[in-house]
Design a protein around this motif. Structure first.
Motif, PDB file in Angstrom:
ATOM      1  N   ASP A   1     -10.881   8.918  11.670  1.00 37.85           N
ATOM      2  CA  ASP A   1      -9.507   8.409  11.597  1.00 37.85           C
ATOM      3  C   ASP A   1      -9.405   7.154  10.749  1.00 37.85           C
ATOM      4  OD1 ASP A   1     -10.961   7.156  13.813  1.00 37.85           O
ATOM      5  OD2 ASP A   1      -9.085   6.074  14.158  1.00 37.85           O
ATOM      6  N   ALA A   2     -10.490   6.405  10.617  1.00 32.65           N
ATOM      7  CA  ALA A   2     -10.472   5.148   9.868  1.00 32.65           C
ATOM      8  C   ALA A   2     -10.843   5.338   8.404  1.00 32.65           C
ATOM      9  CB  ALA A   2     -11.416   4.143  10.514  1.00 32.65           C
ATOM     10  N   ASP A   3     -11.288   6.521   8.032  1.00 36.09           N
ATOM     11  CA  ASP A   3     -11.631   6.807   6.638  1.00 36.09           C
ATOM     12  C   ASP A   3     -10.723   7.911   6.096  1.00 36.09           C
ATOM     13  OD1 ASP A   3     -13.064   6.308   4.316  1.00 36.09           O
ATOM     14  OD2 ASP A   3     -14.556   7.839   4.757  1.00 36.09           O
ATOM     15  N   ASN A   4      -9.502   7.929   6.620  1.00 39.85           N
ATOM     16  CA  ASN A   4      -8.519   8.952   6.302  1.00 39.85           C
ATOM     17  C   ASN A   4      -7.493   8.366   5.341  1.00 39.85           C
ATOM     18  OD1 ASN A   4      -6.425  10.803   6.349  1.00 39.85           O
ATOM     19  ND2 ASN A   4      -6.188  10.770   8.561  1.00 39.85           N
ATOM     20  N   GLU A   5      -7.143   9.126   4.309  1.00 36.60           N
ATOM     21  CA  GLU A   5      -6.172   8.615   3.327  1.00 36.60           C
ATOM     22  C   GLU A   5      -4.755   8.521   3.873  1.00 36.60           C
ATOM     23  OE1 GLU A   5      -6.626  12.975   2.685  1.00 36.60           O
ATOM     24  OE2 GLU A   5      -8.074  11.388   2.633  1.00 36.60           O
ATOM     25  N   GLU A   6      -4.501   9.120   5.030  1.00 34.43           N
ATOM     26  CA  GLU A   6      -3.167   9.025   5.643  1.00 34.43           C
ATOM     27  C   GLU A   6      -3.075   7.702   6.394  1.00 34.43           C
ATOM     28  OE1 GLU A   6       0.282   9.008   6.220  1.00 34.43           O
ATOM     29  OE2 GLU A   6      -0.278  10.867   5.229  1.00 34.43           O
ATOM     30  N   ILE A   7      -2.468   6.713   5.748  1.00 35.34           N
ATOM     31  CA  ILE A   7      -2.402   5.361   6.315  1.00 35.34           C
ATOM     32  C   ILE A   7      -1.093   5.077   7.039  1.00 35.34           C
ATOM     33  CG2 ILE A   7      -4.061   4.399   4.676  1.00 35.34           C
ATOM     34  CD1 ILE A   7      -1.626   3.317   3.093  1.00 35.34           C
ATOM     35  N   THR A   8      -0.151   5.993   6.960  1.00 33.22           N
ATOM     36  CA  THR A   8       1.169   5.776   7.552  1.00 33.22           C
ATOM     37  C   THR A   8       1.088   5.490   9.048  1.00 33.22           C
ATOM     38  OG1 THR A   8       2.094   7.241   5.886  1.00 33.22           O
ATOM     39  CG2 THR A   8       3.491   6.747   7.776  1.00 33.22           C
TER      40      THR A   8
ATOM     41  N   ASN B   1     -12.876   0.161   1.567  1.00 30.30           N
ATOM     42  CA  ASN B   1     -11.827   0.440   0.595  1.00 30.30           C
ATOM     43  C   ASN B   1     -10.472   0.098   1.229  1.00 30.30           C
ATOM     44  OD1 ASN B   1     -11.023   2.765   2.157  1.00 30.30           O
ATOM     45  ND2 ASN B   1     -12.642   3.943   1.149  1.00 30.30           N
ATOM     46  N   VAL B   2      -9.423   0.236   0.429  1.00 27.98           N
ATOM     47  CA  VAL B   2      -8.084  -0.156   0.887  1.00 27.98           C
ATOM     48  C   VAL B   2      -7.689   0.593   2.153  1.00 27.98           C
ATOM     49  CG1 VAL B   2      -5.620  -0.163   0.293  1.00 27.98           C
ATOM     50  CG2 VAL B   2      -7.319  -0.914  -1.398  1.00 27.98           C
ATOM     51  N   LYS B   3      -7.898   1.902   2.185  1.00 26.28           N
ATOM     52  CA  LYS B   3      -7.476   2.672   3.364  1.00 26.28           C
ATOM     53  C   LYS B   3      -8.254   2.232   4.601  1.00 26.28           C
ATOM     54  CE  LYS B   3     -10.507   6.568   2.508  1.00 26.28           C
ATOM     55  NZ  LYS B   3     -10.668   7.853   1.909  1.00 26.28           N
ATOM     56  N   GLN B   4      -9.536   1.908   4.458  1.00 26.99           N
ATOM     57  CA  GLN B   4     -10.312   1.437   5.608  1.00 26.99           C
ATOM     58  C   GLN B   4      -9.792   0.084   6.097  1.00 26.99           C
ATOM     59  OE1 GLN B   4     -14.132   1.960   3.580  1.00 26.99           O
ATOM     60  NE2 GLN B   4     -14.830   3.158   5.353  1.00 26.99           N
ATOM     61  N   ILE B   5      -9.358  -0.763   5.183  1.00 30.23           N
ATOM     62  CA  ILE B   5      -8.803  -2.066   5.583  1.00 30.23           C
ATOM     63  C   ILE B   5      -7.516  -1.863   6.384  1.00 30.23           C
ATOM     64  CG2 ILE B   5      -7.811  -4.253   4.777  1.00 30.23           C
ATOM     65  CD1 ILE B   5      -9.664  -3.966   2.280  1.00 30.23           C
ATOM     66  N   VAL B   6      -6.669  -0.964   5.914  1.00 29.69           N
ATOM     67  CA  VAL B   6      -5.414  -0.696   6.627  1.00 29.69           C
ATOM     68  C   VAL B   6      -5.714  -0.208   8.046  1.00 29.69           C
ATOM     69  CG1 VAL B   6      -3.322   0.747   6.703  1.00 29.69           C
ATOM     70  CG2 VAL B   6      -4.097  -0.248   4.520  1.00 29.69           C
TER      71      VAL B   6
ATOM     72  N   VAL C   1       0.775  -1.242   0.000  1.00 32.54           N
ATOM     73  CA  VAL C   1       0.000   0.000   0.000  1.00 32.54           C
ATOM     74  C   VAL C   1       0.806   1.293   0.000  1.00 32.54           C
ATOM     75  CG1 VAL C   1      -1.935  -1.143   1.140  1.00 32.54           C
ATOM     76  CG2 VAL C   1      -0.261   0.099   2.530  1.00 32.54           C
ATOM     77  N   VAL C   2       2.077   1.236   0.321  1.00 31.12           N
ATOM     78  CA  VAL C   2       2.838   2.471   0.550  1.00 31.12           C
ATOM     79  C   VAL C   2       2.876   3.395  -0.666  1.00 31.12           C
ATOM     80  CG1 VAL C   2       5.160   1.616   0.007  1.00 31.12           C
ATOM     81  CG2 VAL C   2       4.851   3.400   1.741  1.00 31.12           C
ATOM     82  N   ASN C   3       2.862   2.862  -1.857  1.00 30.99           N
ATOM     83  CA  ASN C   3       2.950   3.700  -3.054  1.00 30.99           C
ATOM     84  C   ASN C   3       1.619   3.883  -3.771  1.00 30.99           C
ATOM     85  OD1 ASN C   3       5.770   4.266  -2.914  1.00 30.99           O
ATOM     86  ND2 ASN C   3       6.149   2.163  -3.568  1.00 30.99           N
ATOM     87  N   LEU C   4       0.520   3.518  -3.119  1.00 32.55           N
ATOM     88  CA  LEU C   4      -0.784   3.679  -3.759  1.00 32.55           C
ATOM     89  C   LEU C   4      -1.194   5.149  -3.784  1.00 32.55           C
ATOM     90  CD1 LEU C   4      -2.832   0.674  -2.305  1.00 32.55           C
ATOM     91  CD2 LEU C   4      -1.613   0.810  -4.488  1.00 32.55           C
ATOM     92  N   SER C   5      -1.856   5.534  -4.849  1.00 34.15           N
ATOM     93  CA  SER C   5      -2.376   6.898  -4.968  1.00 34.15           C
ATOM     94  C   SER C   5      -3.649   7.042  -4.143  1.00 34.15           C
ATOM     95  CB  SER C   5      -2.695   7.195  -6.441  1.00 34.15           C
ATOM     96  OG  SER C   5      -3.812   6.400  -6.850  1.00 34.15           O
ATOM     97  N   TYR C   6      -4.110   8.268  -4.013  1.00 37.36           N
ATOM     98  CA  TYR C   6      -5.373   8.515  -3.308  1.00 37.36           C
ATOM     99  C   TYR C   6      -6.490   7.683  -3.936  1.00 37.36           C
ATOM    100  CZ  TYR C   6      -9.624  10.707  -1.702  1.00 37.36           C
ATOM    101  OH  TYR C   6     -10.866  10.915  -1.177  1.00 37.36           O
ATOM    102  N   ASP C   7      -6.570   7.689  -5.264  1.00 33.43           N
ATOM    103  CA  ASP C   7      -7.628   6.932  -5.950  1.00 33.43           C
ATOM    104  C   ASP C   7      -7.500   5.435  -5.683  1.00 33.43           C
ATOM    105  OD1 ASP C   7      -8.797   9.212  -6.970  1.00 33.43           O
ATOM    106  OD2 ASP C   7      -7.761   9.084  -8.904  1.00 33.43           O
ATOM    107  N   GLU C   8      -6.281   4.933  -5.646  1.00 34.32           N
ATOM    108  CA  GLU C   8      -6.089   3.502  -5.378  1.00 34.32           C
ATOM    109  C   GLU C   8      -6.459   3.146  -3.942  1.00 34.32           C
ATOM    110  OE1 GLU C   8      -2.573   2.282  -8.490  1.00 34.32           O
ATOM    111  OE2 GLU C   8      -2.051   3.577  -6.778  1.00 34.32           O
TER     112      GLU C   8
END
Length: 184
Positions: free
Chosen positions: A103-110, A60-65, A42-49
């Motif tokens: 916090d769980a629907d935030n694109e900042e997954i780091t 979505n992916v960010k929610q899974i993370v 996931v580290v190099n995924l774009s916002y859309d990804e």
């Protein structure tokens, strides 16, 4: 596409009839390797990804993370309760509601990846310290309405790691096939 296969890409969790030391140790390896495998995915995924879904109506992916961080924090605490209390009743939580918090629907997954990296290091340290009698310690699970063992729970989280890594891979491979405009 078969929605059940999309929902459970590695199948549903089934604990082996006998949990050998070899199986238990393999589960520890899964726990240990999740943060790095997740980061690579996931580290190099774009916002859309990060918005991609693995099936219609799924997270979505960010929610899974973020879910992995939430779930594994809860699991670690459950392990500690099982090891320090006699047959505790574990606390359940509404993971769907948690996935909708800001916090769980935030694109900042780091931050969630960082949590998983530190948490899994501690979790693996704890797991390597267990003796056979610890693995058989029990807890009561209100959702399943039964008493289960710590080793059963480790198997569940081995599955949970593989299950959600497969969801993310699936979402990336399907590249937006389940966007709301395409599902209608």
């Amino acid at each position: 596409m078969d929605l059940e296969a999309l929902k459970y890409p590695v199948g549903k969790y089934e604990s082996p009839a006998e949990i050998t030391e070899e199986i238990f140790n393999q589960w520890i390896i899964t726990i240990e390797s999740l943060p790095e495998k997740l980061k690579k995915l996931v580290v190099n995924l774009s916002y859309d990804e990060l918005e991609l879904q693995y099936r219609p109506g799924s997270w979505n992916v960010k929610q899974i993370v973020h879910h992995l961080a939430d779930s594994h924090m809860n699991s670690f605490i459950r392990f500690k309760l099982i090891l320090t209390e006699d047959n505790p009743t574990i606390k359940t939580y509404d993971e769907t509601a948690w996935a909708k918090t800001a916090d769980a629907d935030n694109e900042e997954i780091t931050e969630s990846i960082d949590i998983l990296q530190g948490l899994h290091k501690r979790w693996v340290m704890l797991l390597h310290s267990l003796k056979d009698e610890h693995k058989k310690r029990t807890f009561y699970h209100p959702e399943y309405e039964k008493q289960l063992t710590l080793e059963w729970m480790l198997g569940l989280y081995d599955w949970h790691c593989r299950h959600h890594l497969a969801h993310i891979k699936q979402a990336i491979e399907l590249q937006g096939e389940f966007t709301p405009e395409k599902v209608k």
